[in-house]
Design a protein around this motif. Structure first.
Motif, short mmCIF file in Angstrom:
data_model
loop_
_atom_site.label_atom_id
_atom_site.label_comp_id
_atom_site.label_asym_id
_atom_site.label_seq_id
_atom_site.Cartn_x
_atom_site.Cartn_y
_atom_site.Cartn_z
N ARG A 14 0.85 -1.21 0.00
CA ARG A 14 0.00 0.00 0.00
C ARG A 14 0.88 1.25 0.00
N ALA A 15 1.91 1.27 0.85
CA ALA A 15 2.83 2.41 0.92
C ALA A 15 3.61 2.58 -0.38
N PHE A 16 4.00 1.47 -1.01
CA PHE A 16 4.71 1.48 -2.29
C PHE A 16 3.86 2.18 -3.35
N ALA A 33 14.13 -2.54 1.37
CA ALA A 33 15.21 -3.06 2.20
C ALA A 33 16.54 -2.60 1.59
N PRO A 34 17.59 -2.47 2.41
CA PRO A 34 18.88 -1.97 1.90
C PRO A 34 19.43 -2.76 0.71
N ASP A 35 19.17 -4.06 0.67
CA ASP A 35 19.69 -4.90 -0.43
C ASP A 35 18.56 -5.35 -1.36
N GLY A 96 10.95 -9.30 7.28
CA GLY A 96 10.43 -9.28 8.64
C GLY A 96 10.30 -7.90 9.25
N ASP A 97 11.00 -6.92 8.68
CA ASP A 97 10.92 -5.54 9.15
C ASP A 97 9.82 -4.76 8.44
N GLY A 98 9.08 -5.43 7.55
CA GLY A 98 8.01 -4.75 6.82
C GLY A 98 8.50 -3.93 5.64
N ARG A 99 9.73 -4.20 5.19
CA ARG A 99 10.27 -3.49 4.03
C ARG A 99 10.28 -4.44 2.83
N ILE A 100 10.20 -3.87 1.66
CA ILE A 100 10.15 -4.66 0.43
C ILE A 100 11.57 -5.09 0.08
#
Length: 108
Positions: A14-16, A33-35, A96-100
Motif C-alpha cells: 500500500r505504501a509502495f 530493504a537496503p539490499d 520481517g521488518d516490513g520493508r520490500i
C-alpha cells in the motif's frame, strides 16, 4: 474497476503504490530493504535505476485493478510518459521488518 489504494491488503505494498502515485521518491526508497532487488519481465534490474527511469522521471502512476496473495500480488494499469499505459502484474516480497526486499513486474 480501480481499487482504492487505501484498501490494499499489505501495508508495505500500500505504501509502495501510494509513494509511486504521489511521486514521493524519498519515501519510496525508505520502503525498500537496503539490499532490495527487482525484476522486469524476468530480467533482474537495479531497483534504484529502474524506478528512477520507469516511475519517477517519467511520471509513473499505478491504478490497481486486482490484488491477491494477501495484497502482495497486484494487477495494475501502469502508465508513464515513456510507454503510455499498459496492464502489468506486480509481486512483492516483504521482509520481517516490513520493508520490500524484492519486487517483480511485467506485462499481464
Amino acid at each position: 474497476m480501480t481499487m482504492q489504494t487505501t484498501r490494499l491488503g499489505d501495508p508495505a505494498v500500500r505504501a509502495f503504490v501510494t509513494a509511486v502515485n504521489n511521486r514521493e521518491r524519498e519515501g519510496f526508497m525508505a520502503l525498500l530493504a537496503p539490499d532490495a532487488t527487482m525484476a522486469d519481465d524476468g530480467s533482474e534490474r537495479d531497483p534504484v535505476d529502474w524506478t528512477d527511469r520507469e516511475i519517477f522521471s517519467s511520471r509513473g502512476h499505478m491504478d490497481v485493478d486486482d490484488e491477491s496473495d494477501g495484497g502482495r500480488s497486484l494487477v495494475v494499469r501502469h502508465r508513464n510518459d515513456v510507454w503510455g499505459e499498459m496492464r502489468t502484474r506486480w509481486s512483492f516480497t516483504v521482509d520481517g521488518d516490513g520493508r520490500i526486499s524484492h519486487f517483480e513486474t511485467g506485462q499481464a
